[in-house]
Design a protein around this motif. Structure first.
Motif, PDB file in Angstrom:
ATOM      1  N   ILE A 698       4.068  10.215  -3.081  1.00  0.00           N
ATOM      2  CA  ILE A 698       3.933   8.755  -3.011  1.00  0.00           C
ATOM      3  C   ILE A 698       3.015   8.373  -1.857  1.00  0.00           C
ATOM      4  CG2 ILE A 698       5.170   6.609  -2.561  1.00  0.00           C
ATOM      5  CD1 ILE A 698       5.589   7.645  -5.373  1.00  0.00           C
ATOM      6  N   CYS A 699       3.182   9.038  -0.731  1.00  0.00           N
ATOM      7  CA  CYS A 699       2.329   8.734   0.425  1.00  0.00           C
ATOM      8  C   CYS A 699       0.869   9.064   0.127  1.00  0.00           C
ATOM      9  CB  CYS A 699       2.803   9.500   1.652  1.00  0.00           C
ATOM     10  SG  CYS A 699       4.400   8.939   2.299  1.00  0.00           S
ATOM     11  N   GLY A 700       0.632  10.151  -0.588  1.00  0.00           N
ATOM     12  CA  GLY A 700      -0.736  10.487  -0.976  1.00  0.00           C
ATOM     13  C   GLY A 700      -1.319   9.456  -1.907  1.00  0.00           C
ATOM     14  N   ALA A 701      -0.509   9.002  -2.872  1.00  0.00           N
ATOM     15  CA  ALA A 701      -0.977   7.984  -3.809  1.00  0.00           C
ATOM     16  C   ALA A 701      -1.303   6.682  -3.078  1.00  0.00           C
ATOM     17  CB  ALA A 701       0.080   7.743  -4.884  1.00  0.00           C
ATOM     18  N   GLN A 702      -0.482   6.330  -2.088  1.00  0.00           N
ATOM     19  CA  GLN A 702      -0.751   5.122  -1.317  1.00  0.00           C
ATOM     20  C   GLN A 702      -2.030   5.253  -0.490  1.00  0.00           C
ATOM     21  OE1 GLN A 702       2.639   4.079   1.044  1.00  0.00           O
ATOM     22  NE2 GLN A 702       4.028   3.889  -0.721  1.00  0.00           N
ATOM     23  N   LYS A 703      -2.195   6.390   0.183  1.00  0.00           N
ATOM     24  CA  LYS A 703      -3.385   6.582   1.015  1.00  0.00           C
ATOM     25  C   LYS A 703      -4.658   6.498   0.197  1.00  0.00           C
ATOM     26  CE  LYS A 703      -3.466   9.597   4.350  1.00  0.00           C
ATOM     27  NZ  LYS A 703      -3.361  10.822   5.169  1.00  0.00           N
ATOM     28  N   ALA A 704      -4.610   7.117  -0.981  1.00  0.00           N
ATOM     29  CA  ALA A 704      -5.818   7.119  -1.814  1.00  0.00           C
ATOM     30  C   ALA A 704      -5.984   5.804  -2.565  1.00  0.00           C
ATOM     31  CB  ALA A 704      -5.761   8.287  -2.789  1.00  0.00           C
ATOM     32  N   GLY A 705      -4.885   5.261  -3.070  1.00  0.00           N
ATOM     33  CA  GLY A 705      -4.954   4.111  -3.972  1.00  0.00           C
ATOM     34  C   GLY A 705      -5.333   2.805  -3.331  1.00  0.00           C
ATOM     35  N   ILE A 706      -4.798   2.547  -2.107  1.00  0.00           N
ATOM     36  CA  ILE A 706      -5.052   1.246  -1.476  1.00  0.00           C
ATOM     37  C   ILE A 706      -6.544   1.046  -1.224  1.00  0.00           C
ATOM     38  CG2 ILE A 706      -4.687  -0.088   0.623  1.00  0.00           C
ATOM     39  CD1 ILE A 706      -1.867   1.004   0.742  1.00  0.00           C
ATOM     40  N   GLY A 707      -7.166   2.025  -0.643  1.00  0.00           N
ATOM     41  CA  GLY A 707      -8.597   1.894  -0.372  1.00  0.00           C
ATOM     42  C   GLY A 707      -9.434   1.912  -1.631  1.00  0.00           C
ATOM     43  N   LEU A 708      -9.028   2.739  -2.620  1.00  0.00           N
ATOM     44  CA  LEU A 708      -9.818   2.873  -3.841  1.00  0.00           C
ATOM     45  C   LEU A 708      -9.828   1.597  -4.663  1.00  0.00           C
ATOM     46  CD1 LEU A 708     -11.506   4.704  -5.640  1.00  0.00           C
ATOM     47  CD2 LEU A 708      -9.363   5.470  -6.726  1.00  0.00           C
ATOM     48  N   CYS A 709      -8.658   0.960  -4.800  1.00  0.00           N
ATOM     49  CA  CYS A 709      -8.602  -0.247  -5.640  1.00  0.00           C
ATOM     50  C   CYS A 709      -9.485  -1.359  -5.058  1.00  0.00           C
ATOM     51  CB  CYS A 709      -7.157  -0.701  -5.830  1.00  0.00           C
ATOM     52  SG  CYS A 709      -6.351  -1.309  -4.340  1.00  0.00           S
ATOM     53  N   PHE A 710      -9.438  -1.502  -3.735  1.00  0.00           N
ATOM     54  CA  PHE A 710     -10.301  -2.509  -3.114  1.00  0.00           C
ATOM     55  C   PHE A 710     -11.776  -2.112  -3.200  1.00  0.00           C
ATOM     56  CE2 PHE A 710      -6.460  -3.924  -0.658  1.00  0.00           C
ATOM     57  CZ  PHE A 710      -6.449  -5.214  -1.156  1.00  0.00           C
ATOM     58  N   ALA A 711     -12.035  -0.822  -3.078  1.00  0.00           N
ATOM     59  CA  ALA A 711     -13.426  -0.357  -3.181  1.00  0.00           C
ATOM     60  C   ALA A 711     -13.999  -0.665  -4.552  1.00  0.00           C
ATOM     61  CB  ALA A 711     -13.491   1.141  -2.887  1.00  0.00           C
ATOM     62  N   VAL A 712     -13.203  -0.513  -5.610  1.00  0.00           N
ATOM     63  CA  VAL A 712     -13.662  -0.809  -6.972  1.00  0.00           C
ATOM     64  C   VAL A 712     -13.989  -2.293  -7.109  1.00  0.00           C
ATOM     65  CG1 VAL A 712     -12.988  -0.872  -9.400  1.00  0.00           C
ATOM     66  CG2 VAL A 712     -12.451   1.137  -7.996  1.00  0.00           C
ATOM     67  N   VAL A 713     -13.064  -3.136  -6.615  1.00  0.00           N
ATOM     68  CA  VAL A 713     -13.252  -4.589  -6.748  1.00  0.00           C
ATOM     69  C   VAL A 713     -14.483  -5.047  -5.970  1.00  0.00           C
ATOM     70  CG1 VAL A 713     -12.286  -6.854  -6.198  1.00  0.00           C
ATOM     71  CG2 VAL A 713     -10.830  -5.066  -7.185  1.00  0.00           C
ATOM     72  N   TYR A 714     -14.545  -4.648  -4.697  1.00  0.00           N
ATOM     73  CA  TYR A 714     -15.614  -5.191  -3.861  1.00  0.00           C
ATOM     74  C   TYR A 714     -16.951  -4.478  -4.076  1.00  0.00           C
ATOM     75  CZ  TYR A 714     -11.724  -7.636  -1.786  1.00  0.00           C
ATOM     76  OH  TYR A 714     -10.634  -8.433  -1.617  1.00  0.00           O
ATOM     77  N   SER A 715     -16.916  -3.286  -4.626  1.00  0.00           N
ATOM     78  CA  SER A 715     -18.185  -2.647  -5.025  1.00  0.00           C
ATOM     79  C   SER A 715     -18.818  -3.415  -6.178  1.00  0.00           C
ATOM     80  CB  SER A 715     -17.938  -1.189  -5.426  1.00  0.00           C
ATOM     81  OG  SER A 715     -17.569  -0.417  -4.307  1.00  0.00           O
ATOM     82  N   ALA A 716     -18.001  -3.827  -7.131  1.00  0.00           N
ATOM     83  CA  ALA A 716     -18.513  -4.615  -8.262  1.00  0.00           C
ATOM     84  C   ALA A 716     -19.046  -5.963  -7.788  1.00  0.00           C
ATOM     85  CB  ALA A 716     -17.418  -4.793  -9.305  1.00  0.00           C
ATOM     86  N   LEU A 717     -18.271  -6.620  -6.905  1.00  0.00           N
ATOM     87  CA  LEU A 717     -18.726  -7.924  -6.414  1.00  0.00           C
ATOM     88  C   LEU A 717     -19.990  -7.779  -5.560  1.00  0.00           C
ATOM     89  CD1 LEU A 717     -15.328  -9.611  -5.429  1.00  0.00           C
ATOM     90  CD2 LEU A 717     -16.781 -10.105  -7.400  1.00  0.00           C
ATOM     91  N   LEU A 718     -20.036  -6.726  -4.747  1.00  0.00           N
ATOM     92  CA  LEU A 718     -21.216  -6.524  -3.922  1.00  0.00           C
ATOM     93  C   LEU A 718     -22.447  -6.255  -4.787  1.00  0.00           C
ATOM     94  CD1 LEU A 718     -22.606  -6.184  -1.212  1.00  0.00           C
ATOM     95  CD2 LEU A 718     -21.842  -3.792  -1.193  1.00  0.00           C
ATOM     96  N   THR A 719     -22.266  -5.508  -5.840  1.00  0.00           N
ATOM     97  CA  THR A 719     -23.382  -5.221  -6.740  1.00  0.00           C
ATOM     98  C   THR A 719     -23.921  -6.516  -7.344  1.00  0.00           C
ATOM     99  OG1 THR A 719     -22.434  -3.056  -7.244  1.00  0.00           O
ATOM    100  CG2 THR A 719     -24.107  -3.895  -8.753  1.00  0.00           C
ATOM    101  N   LYS A 720     -22.997  -7.390  -7.735  1.00  0.00           N
ATOM    102  CA  LYS A 720     -23.407  -8.669  -8.320  1.00  0.00           C
ATOM    103  C   LYS A 720     -24.150  -9.532  -7.291  1.00  0.00           C
ATOM    104  CE  LYS A 720     -20.352  -9.651 -12.197  1.00  0.00           C
ATOM    105  NZ  LYS A 720     -19.584 -10.726 -12.827  1.00  0.00           N
ATOM    106  N   THR A 721     -23.525  -9.712  -6.114  1.00  0.00           N
ATOM    107  CA  THR A 721     -24.155 -10.603  -5.128  1.00  0.00           C
ATOM    108  C   THR A 721     -25.467 -10.029  -4.614  1.00  0.00           C
ATOM    109  OG1 THR A 721     -22.825  -9.573  -3.404  1.00  0.00           O
ATOM    110  CG2 THR A 721     -21.965 -11.590  -4.387  1.00  0.00           C
TER     111      THR A 721
END
Length: 967
Positions: A698-721
């Motif tokens: 669970i700790c591994g999933a949290q460490k990897a998941g929190i940063g990854l989910c935001f990276a996906v969202v803001y990478s897409a938005l950054l690409t657009k802007t």
């Protein structure tokens, strides 16, 4: 010399120094006593005559053994000069109780008490006269048994040792005279000066003595542990058990009474000293301390009353040691009780007594209040069948064989027998005895409780003689040659084999050490009713096990409470001891601290983190683990929010799929939109990971998941802007189309940005593997958390997404003034502003709630869900509005860019149109040309120079760049 007596080998321990000192009227030097090895050789030598014995002893003056006048300083006798009476007599007078027989048993009895100012004291009723009569009674019983010893009678030759080793050893010389030939006739003189006809008797065995310091034979009262040593006392046996067992029984009583601090008084003799040594050792093994240890004068004389007063005051100096063990004889203990009375401390001490004084009238008669409450250990003995009737039937007329019975009679009835021998104790009686007096229980008869051992001692010899006679004489009547005289070494073998039921109905046999069976009664002196005292049996000690009936024990009348004898009271729960220097049983108590437990009785230790002491500070108890649980109220709220977000996101995805090929979906950049929606879905899904009990996975999933989910969202938005910004920035310089603005290029760029986060996470996990740990923000907390959550480690996961967020925000600011038709950048800008506000609020809330696990986790999950919700609402609500509520606007014409005047922003044509373009991010070159051809009748050609203020190359480039999206 035949070992015809088991008096063997220390009987002459003090003969020659005592006699030599007597002759020269000087003190005895006990350092000159022969060694044990010398005495062993002495009694293994067959002396042919008396002179040979004296020569062996190397006495300078052999005549010193011959008759002499005893002066007042002689250790062998005393010339008693009674002042004011004109009497001149010798005391003590040597007497012998004789029973004729074929086999003679010697007896060494303490007929008289020990006295300091003279050789012998007054007559001893219980342990003296009664013991002597019991021996005679048992001899009579053996002789009355038909064919017990066919043709053989058992006889006796009994002497008085006055309870003194030196005097007793001198008396015992008579036991060996029968084994030494040619004793000169000068040993005894008749009154007329002539020599008597001497016929010395051969003594086959000796009973006694009662005191351990004079016994090297078969004893009935000697209990010293030293006498069990067969290397030193090979020819000594006893019918009583060793004091080692008695001492252990006393220790067990002390343990049951919960005493830990006691005093010990022991007599100055082998009996007392050896018993004390055993007691001291056994008490120490059971952590019982000795407060006071004092000797009672015994061998060195008789103590004065002042000495006993000092002993009592010494006991009082340790006021909390109220339990006192007394290992002594009746005469000495009686002195202690008198001192207790004189010092007004009656009832202050509680006594545990040895067999040497308990149940003896000499101790408790007149001292009942002082002795009350005593618990005593006595070798278990039952009454000798028929003896009490026999003894009560004796009087001075019918008991001629006991030469001391007249003295006993005089003391018992406090009268003077006519023509009796003058003694220091019968001159003050003011009446004469008639001989018709009758002894009864009511007028003072107190039976000795341990006469069984005297009887068993006689019977052990009798059964040994019987077995020897059967084997050596073949059962023929009378003594055969092989038993005349009796070989002591051979007799010893038969003694070890005897097994019989005595006159007390108890079975008897010797142990391998020559001791009697270890059976003890625990007796108690109590006041059964006012002024009425009794010794009662309250338990037994047998085979190492103590049985004690506490309900029968009463230390004082109407007081059932057990007396306390402890130096310090037990510490309360949670307290440790600090011992007083030099004392093992005295301490001060101190409290363990709030988080300590007792490691030992003297040491407190801290419980480890995650543990708290129990109520008694005895054990560390694990603190219940605290972690976010899916069924907690906090988790349910966070999960409800997340689940709603997931549902809405899935709904948006389904709508986009349903309208996948429509202009609005195409115009929104559907590829990046799907990436964005996937990132939003991952953000909502992180809540399900955050509310689970932390494990390494669970700790591994949290460490990897929190940063990854935001990276996906803001990478897409950054690409657009970034795309919008680059197009408008390039358009200001030229009409040339910028590179990497096609949909595929955008996906590649977005993937590259996401890949950076994946790389960072991979390296992070490799160097700091995820771990679920216990965290203790306070001493009373036990949180189960992921290691990364208790420090700034999560910033590694957030660092890159925060960077993306900041860049997106910058681009949103830079593109805020683009034409209204390209207003998606404004929605992205609003999303970034709101996200920054959310995370600025989240950081202090998160770190300030670190001690509240549920609130802390809920804060993070809600912050993640809010960020994804803002993105979902701001970017996708306008599109859903058209797709679902205004499908008429979901056409290509509405996607075309127009200015406020309806003029085509191509610097070539002006198109008349009243519709506003809701989305200016996408256009289609082919569609525009088609429209231009269909509307050629209503266009007016104008000059490019007249319209430069209404259009720009950037808008035209954006139009051409997104053409493929509409096609």
């Amino acid at each position: 010399m035949p070992l015809s007596l088991l008096a063997g080998y220390l009987l002459l321990m003090s003969l020659y120094p005592a006699s030599f000192a007597s002759h020269h009227q000087q003190r005895v030097n006990f350092r000159h006593f022969p060694r044990t090895s010398e005495l062993t050789h002495l009694f293994s030598t067959n002396f042919t005559d008396y002179e040979a014995l004296l020569q062996y002893l190397s006495l300078e003056n052999n005549y010193s053994w011959r008759p002499r006048y005893l002066t007042s300083r002689s250790v062998l006798g005393w010339n008693w000069n009674k002042r004011n009476a004109g009497l001149n007599y010798t005391w003590p007078v040597k007497r012998v109780a004789v029973v004729e027989g074929d086999i003679i048993l010697g007896g060494l009895m303490m007929v008289h008490e020990r006295e300091d100012t003279q050789i012998c004291g007054p007559i001893m009723p219980q342990g003296g006269i009664q013991a002597l009569e019991c021996m005679l009674y048992t001899i009579d019983w053996v002789n009355n048994q038909k064919d017990f010893l066919p043709g053989i009678t058992l006889g006796g030759y009994i002497l008085d040792d006055c309870d003194k080793d030196t005097y007793g050893l001198e008396q015992a010389v008579d036991f060996i005279k029968g084994s030494i030939r040619n004793i000169d006739d000068g040993t005894y003189k008749c009154p007329d000066g002539s020599s008597p006809i001497i016929r010395q008797k051969i003594i086959s065995g000796v009973l006694g003595a009662a005191s351990s310091v004079t016994s090297i034979q078969v004893s009935f009262f000697s209990t010293s542990p030293e006498l069990s040593n067969k290397q030193r006392f090979e020819y000594f046996l006893r019918t009583v058990p060793s004091d080692t067992n008695q001492a252990q029984a006393m220790v067990e009583i002390v343990k049951i009474l919960n005493w830990t601090y006691v005093s010990i008084l022991y007599e100055e003799s082998t009996y007392g000293i050896k018993a004390f040594n055993v007691l001291e050792e056994r008490l120490a093994l059971n952590n019982i301390c000795i407060a006071v240890k004092e000797k009672l004068t015994k061998d060195s004389g008789v103590a004065s009353e002042g000495v006993y007063d000092k002993i009592v005051r010494k006991l009082l100096s340790k006021q909390r040691a109220r339990g006192v063990i007394i290992f002594g004889s009746d005469q000495e203990v009686a002195g202690v009780m008198r001192a207790v009375k004189r010092n007004n401390v009656t009832g202050y001490f509680s006594w545990i007594g040895s067999d040497g004084w308990s149940a003896r009238a000499l101790v408790f008669d007149g001292n009942e209040l002082q002795v009350e409450g005593t618990l005593s250990v006595q070798p278990r003995a039952h009454a000798v069948e028929g003896f009490d009737d026999y003894f009560l039937g004796l009087n001075v007329k019918n008991n001629q064989r006991n030469p001391w019975f007249i003295e006993y009679w005089e003391k018992y009835f406090q009268c003077k027998w006519i023509n009796s021998t003058v003694t220091p104790y019968n001159q003050n009686y003011d009446k004469y005895c008639t001989g018709d007096e009758v002894m009864t229980y009511s007028n003072g008869y107190e039976p000795e409780r341990q006469l069984q051992f005297v009887s068993d001692a006689v019977l052990s010899f009798a059964y040994a003689f019987r077995d020897m006679h059967r084997n050596l004489c073949g059962g023929k009547s009378g003594l055969c040659q092989r038993m005349n005289p009796i070989d002591g070494t051979e007799l010893l073998k038969y003694l070890y084999k005897v097994h019989f039921t005595g006159l007390s109905k108890d079975e008897f046999e010797f142990s391998k050490n020559g001791d009697g069976p270890a059976r003890y009664n625990i007796i108690h002196f109590k006041q059964v009713k006012p002024t009425s005292y009794q010794w009662v049996r309250v338990g037994e000690y047998r085979d190492g096990q103590l049985t004690l009936n506490l309900s029968q024990i009463q230390f004082r009348l109407y007081e059932k409470a057990m007396p306390s004898s402890v130096c310090s009271d037990p510490c309360e729960k949670g307290q440790a001891k600090k011992f007083v220097e030099g004392e093992n049983c005295c301490w001060h108590c101190f409290n363990c601290t709030k988080y300590q437990v007792l490691l030992s009785e003297t040491q407190c230790v801290e419980c480890p983190l995650g543990f708290l002491p129990d109520y008694n500070h005895e054990d560390c108890i694990a603190i219940p683990e605290l972690y976010m649980s899916p069924d907690s109220y906090w988790a349910i709220g966070a999960l409800a929010f997340s689940t709603t977000g997931i549902s809405v996101t899935v709904f948006v995805i389904l709508v986009f799929i349903r309208y996948n090929d429509t202009p609005v979906v195409r115009a929104s950049g559907r590829e990046l939109s799907y990436v964005l929606l996937a990132g939003i879905l991952m953000c909502y899904g992180m809540t399900y990971m955050l509310v689970q009990k932390p494990t390494n996975f669970i700790c591994g999933a949290q460490k990897a998941g929190i940063g990854l989910c935001f990276a996906v969202v803001y990478s897409a938005l950054l690409t657009k802007t970034n795309r919008i910004s680059r197009i408008f920035k390039a358009g200001k310089r030229s009409a040339r189309r910028p590179s990497f603005i096609s949909p595929k290029s955008q996906l590649v760029i977005c993937g590259a940005l996401i890949g950076v986060q994946i790389s960072i996470t991979t390296v992070w996990l490799a160097f700091t593997p995820p771990r679920a740990i216990h965290h203790y923000p306070t001493r009373e907390d036990n949180h189960v958390v992921c290691a990364a959550s208790i420090n700034a480690s999560y910033m590694v996961a957030f660092a890159y997404p925060i960077t993306l967020t900041l860049i997106c925000t910058v681009y949103a600011i830079l593109t805020r003034k683009i034409p209204e038709a390209f207003n998606e950048s404004k929605y992205i800008g609003f999303t970034m502003y709101t996200t920054c506000i959310i995370w600025l609020a989240f950081v202090p809330i998160y770190f300030s709630t670190a001690e509240h696990v549920a609130l802390n986790v809920t804060t993070m999950s809600v912050a993640i869900s809010l960020s994804s919700t803002v993105t979902l609402v701001c970017l996708f609500t306008p599109k859903l509005y058209i797709l679902l509520l205004h499908p008429e606007k979901n056409i290509r014409q509405s996607m075309m860019p127009q200015n406020k005047c309806g003029t085509l922003k191509n610097n070539t044509l002006i198109i008349s149109s009243s519709a506003r373009v809701e989305s200016a991010t996408q256009s289609d070159d082919y569609e525009m040309n088609d429209k231009l051809r269909s509307l050629n009748t209503s266009v007016t050609r104008i000059s490019c120079a007249t319209q430069t203020s209404n259009g720009s190359p950037a808008e035209f480039q954006l139009y051409h760049a997104d053409r493929d999206a509409l096609l």
